[in-house]
Design an enzyme around this catalytic site. Sequence first.
Site, PDB file in Angstrom:
ATOM      1  N   ASP A 123       0.853  -1.186   0.000  1.00  0.00           N
ATOM      2  CA  ASP A 123       0.000   0.000   0.000  1.00  0.00           C
ATOM      3  C   ASP A 123       0.891   1.238   0.000  1.00  0.00           C
ATOM      4  OD1 ASP A 123      -2.435  -1.395   0.074  1.00  0.00           O
ATOM      5  OD2 ASP A 123      -2.391  -1.543   2.249  1.00  0.00           O
ATOM      6  N   ASP A 141      -6.901  -1.456  -4.642  1.00  0.00           N
ATOM      7  CA  ASP A 141      -7.962  -1.099  -3.694  1.00  0.00           C
ATOM      8  C   ASP A 141      -8.879  -0.029  -4.285  1.00  0.00           C
ATOM      9  OD1 ASP A 141      -6.731  -2.805  -1.841  1.00  0.00           O
ATOM     10  OD2 ASP A 141      -5.594  -1.166  -0.929  1.00  0.00           O
TER      11      ASP A 141
END
Length: 163
Positions: A123, A141
């Site tokens: 991330d 995401d």
Amino acid sequence: MAGGKGAASVWPWLGIALVVILLDQFTKTLILGYYTPGQGTPVTSFFNIVRVHNTGAAFSFLAGASGWQRWFFIGLGLAAAAFIVFMLRRHGHQRLFAWALALILGGALGNVIDRALHGYVVDFLDFHWGGRHFPAFNIADSAITVGAALLILDELLRVRRSR
């Protein structure tokens, strides 16, 4: 399926999913190459790029588990991908619905690739305001989130049309 709306109509949607996967993996490769875990760069007053390793799911759910979650989430992602391809084969002619599924498919597989290769999801998008940080996320995401929003919109439009 009869009427030409079967398997042939799945290819454009798989192409969209592939673009999401490639963009997601390219950006994650850049982050892995230029940042160490935890390292970040402020971009604006509310946005940073930061390298974070997420061994859990959304919002780091199960991140503290002993390692079994890696295989669980890989299996779950592959099962979801198979179901989405099945749905695309049956409903590829429904454009908004298929867009939603293609984005979710690409995002899910992007994160499955991370789990399989690294044991965690990379991330790097970090938004914050007033000292509070939204959990870091990535392109996969984002695609899943946009796909979910499109699914909701598709259903709202479907209900509205049926009235």
